[in-house]
Design a protein around this motif. Sequence first.
Motif, PDB file in Angstrom:
ATOM      1  N   THR A  18      25.223  37.728  54.316  1.00  0.00           N
ATOM      2  CA  THR A  18      25.955  37.891  55.569  1.00  0.00           C
ATOM      3  C   THR A  18      27.263  37.102  55.526  1.00  0.00           C
ATOM      4  N   GLY A  19      28.370  37.785  55.812  1.00  0.00           N
ATOM      5  CA  GLY A  19      29.668  37.127  55.853  1.00  0.00           C
ATOM      6  C   GLY A  19      30.320  36.896  54.511  1.00  0.00           C
ATOM      7  N   GLN A  20      29.707  37.345  53.428  1.00  0.00           N
ATOM      8  CA  GLN A  20      30.277  37.120  52.091  1.00  0.00           C
ATOM      9  C   GLN A  20      31.292  38.205  51.768  1.00  0.00           C
ATOM     10  N   TRP A  21      32.463  37.778  51.281  1.00  0.00           N
ATOM     11  CA  TRP A  21      33.541  38.697  50.929  1.00  0.00           C
ATOM     12  C   TRP A  21      34.091  38.345  49.562  1.00  0.00           C
ATOM     13  N   PHE A  22      34.446  39.367  48.813  1.00  0.00           N
ATOM     14  CA  PHE A  22      35.205  39.151  47.590  1.00  0.00           C
ATOM     15  C   PHE A  22      36.634  38.752  47.950  1.00  0.00           C
ATOM     16  N   VAL A  23      37.253  37.967  47.105  1.00  0.00           N
ATOM     17  CA  VAL A  23      38.681  37.703  47.267  1.00  0.00           C
ATOM     18  C   VAL A  23      39.439  38.998  46.976  1.00  0.00           C
ATOM     19  N   PRO A  24      40.680  39.139  47.465  1.00  0.00           N
ATOM     20  CA  PRO A  24      41.454  40.350  47.138  1.00  0.00           C
ATOM     21  C   PRO A  24      41.557  40.534  45.626  1.00  0.00           C
ATOM     22  N   HIS A  25      41.323  41.757  45.172  1.00  0.00           N
ATOM     23  CA  HIS A  25      41.333  42.034  43.740  1.00  0.00           C
ATOM     24  C   HIS A  25      41.543  43.526  43.533  1.00  0.00           C
ATOM     25  N   SER A  26      41.745  43.909  42.290  1.00  0.00           N
ATOM     26  CA  SER A  26      41.854  45.324  41.938  1.00  0.00           C
ATOM     27  C   SER A  26      41.125  45.547  40.625  1.00  0.00           C
ATOM     28  N   HIS A  27      40.973  46.807  40.256  1.00  0.00           N
ATOM     29  CA  HIS A  27      40.301  47.178  39.012  1.00  0.00           C
ATOM     30  C   HIS A  27      41.183  48.129  38.216  1.00  0.00           C
ATOM     31  N   PRO A  28      41.111  48.080  36.898  1.00  0.00           N
ATOM     32  CA  PRO A  28      41.813  49.083  36.095  1.00  0.00           C
ATOM     33  C   PRO A  28      41.119  50.438  36.132  1.00  0.00           C
ATOM     34  N   GLN A  29      39.894  50.476  36.676  1.00  0.00           N
ATOM     35  CA  GLN A  29      39.180  51.744  36.836  1.00  0.00           C
ATOM     36  C   GLN A  29      39.271  52.200  38.296  1.00  0.00           C
ATOM     37  N   HIS A  30      39.080  53.506  38.531  1.00  0.00           N
ATOM     38  CA  HIS A  30      38.778  53.980  39.876  1.00  0.00           C
ATOM     39  C   HIS A  30      37.415  53.404  40.265  1.00  0.00           C
ATOM     40  N   GLN A  31      37.227  53.190  41.569  1.00  0.00           N
ATOM     41  CA  GLN A  31      35.952  52.644  42.043  1.00  0.00           C
ATOM     42  C   GLN A  31      35.440  53.465  43.217  1.00  0.00           C
ATOM     43  N   LEU A  32      34.135  53.688  43.234  1.00  0.00           N
ATOM     44  CA  LEU A  32      33.467  54.241  44.402  1.00  0.00           C
ATOM     45  C   LEU A  32      32.559  53.150  44.940  1.00  0.00           C
ATOM     46  N   ALA A  33      32.891  52.591  46.094  1.00  0.00           N
ATOM     47  CA  ALA A  33      32.124  51.497  46.694  1.00  0.00           C
ATOM     48  C   ALA A  33      31.142  52.072  47.709  1.00  0.00           C
ATOM     49  N   VAL A  70      38.675  46.323  53.086  1.00  0.00           N
ATOM     50  CA  VAL A  70      40.023  46.138  53.639  1.00  0.00           C
ATOM     51  C   VAL A  70      41.034  46.438  52.549  1.00  0.00           C
ATOM     52  N   VAL A  71      41.971  47.321  52.856  1.00  0.00           N
ATOM     53  CA  VAL A  71      43.100  47.620  51.966  1.00  0.00           C
ATOM     54  C   VAL A  71      44.361  47.458  52.801  1.00  0.00           C
ATOM     55  N   GLY A  72      45.108  46.382  52.568  1.00  0.00           N
ATOM     56  CA  GLY A  72      46.268  46.111  53.405  1.00  0.00           C
ATOM     57  C   GLY A  72      45.848  45.899  54.842  1.00  0.00           C
ATOM     58  N   ASP A  73      46.396  46.710  55.757  1.00  0.00           N
ATOM     59  CA  ASP A  73      46.026  46.616  57.174  1.00  0.00           C
ATOM     60  C   ASP A  73      44.912  47.591  57.546  1.00  0.00           C
ATOM     61  N   LEU A  88      38.321  54.190  45.711  1.00  0.00           N
ATOM     62  CA  LEU A  88      39.468  53.305  45.584  1.00  0.00           C
ATOM     63  C   LEU A  88      40.158  53.606  44.261  1.00  0.00           C
ATOM     64  N   PRO A  89      41.363  54.151  44.293  1.00  0.00           N
ATOM     65  CA  PRO A  89      42.052  54.455  43.036  1.00  0.00           C
ATOM     66  C   PRO A  89      42.312  53.196  42.213  1.00  0.00           C
ATOM     67  N   ALA A  90      42.393  53.354  40.919  1.00  0.00           N
ATOM     68  CA  ALA A  90      42.663  52.217  40.031  1.00  0.00           C
ATOM     69  C   ALA A  90      43.914  51.486  40.475  1.00  0.00           C
ATOM     70  N   GLY A  91      43.822  50.156  40.472  1.00  0.00           N
ATOM     71  CA  GLY A  91      44.970  49.328  40.796  1.00  0.00           C
ATOM     72  C   GLY A  91      45.140  48.998  42.257  1.00  0.00           C
ATOM     73  N   VAL A  92      44.362  49.593  43.151  1.00  0.00           N
ATOM     74  CA  VAL A  92      44.492  49.317  44.581  1.00  0.00           C
ATOM     75  C   VAL A  92      43.861  47.959  44.902  1.00  0.00           C
ATOM     76  N   VAL A  93      44.637  47.059  45.494  1.00  0.00           N
ATOM     77  CA  VAL A  93      44.128  45.738  45.868  1.00  0.00           C
ATOM     78  C   VAL A  93      43.291  45.884  47.142  1.00  0.00           C
ATOM     79  N   HIS A  94      42.094  45.308  47.119  1.00  0.00           N
ATOM     80  CA  HIS A  94      41.183  45.457  48.244  1.00  0.00           C
ATOM     81  C   HIS A  94      40.268  44.242  48.346  1.00  0.00           C
ATOM     82  N   ARG A  95      39.630  44.126  49.503  1.00  0.00           N
ATOM     83  CA  ARG A  95      38.561  43.146  49.725  1.00  0.00           C
ATOM     84  C   ARG A  95      37.328  43.897  50.200  1.00  0.00           C
ATOM     85  N   THR A  96      36.178  43.477  49.708  1.00  0.00           N
ATOM     86  CA  THR A  96      34.914  44.091  50.114  1.00  0.00           C
ATOM     87  C   THR A  96      33.968  42.985  50.560  1.00  0.00           C
TER      88      THR A  96
END
Length: 259
Positions: A25-40, A50-53, A66-74
């Motif tokens: 509960t309440g745990q979040w990854f720091v903002p990051h991206s992947h060289p691969q596409h991701q399906l979360a 969260v992606v930007g706003d 999430l397309p490759a290279g998109v910075v996001h938090r999960t």
Amino acid sequence: MTAVLHGPVPPGVGAIVVGTFPLATGQWFVPHSHPQHQLAWARRGVLGVVVGDAYWVLPPTRALWLPAGVVHRTGATRDAVLCSLYFEPERTALPVRDWAEPTPVGVDGLLARLVEYLGREDLTEAARLRAEGVVLDVLRPLPSTPVMVPRPVDERVRAVADALLADPSDPRGLEAHARAVGVSRRTLSRLFVRDTGMSFDRWRTHARLRAALGPLAEGQPVSRVAHAVGYATASSFLAAFRRVVGTSPGRYLGGPPPE
């Protein structure tokens, strides 16, 4: 901080790698991206991405491409299990690899079983490739709009925004918030539009709806959620939701539409 999969997909396993990450509960990854596409996807619980706003809520019936290279938090507002599929871009078939923006995807029983199947370590290469082909065939985008809550820059506007995010049911209007941060009503109104592109009232509506998405995805009653985020009635909340998102909470958070 929970580890995140980075780097190229290991050779010899097709185009998809499955990663599983329990989140408290309440745990979040720091903002990051992947060289691969991701399906979360939330195999259990409810995720926020969260992606930007932009902010998406993912119950088990929805995933986010999430397309490759998109910075996001999960992260997770309650205990959850994040199940991520990582797609090597050069080995991913069209049209999926042409999805250039984060895209919600419906998750039905077949896709959920395929994800579980691809997570096995005893598959032959031929079996894995067959299953990966089916995954790509069944990915279906869902028409939905993320809830946008732009982050203000001005410290006075940010103080008001932080107060509203901490307590979405705060009943104070623009004038009371302006007094609290030492500016005039007119000045705060102007600064909100300059910093966020939204009026105070519109920004607060978006913030309230974003706060409501998690509890709604967990199955809490609409009337309870509406009251918790500052609406006197469920009908006024639903009207605001439809106005901003374009559909009802049930449709927004639901799975794939019937064929």
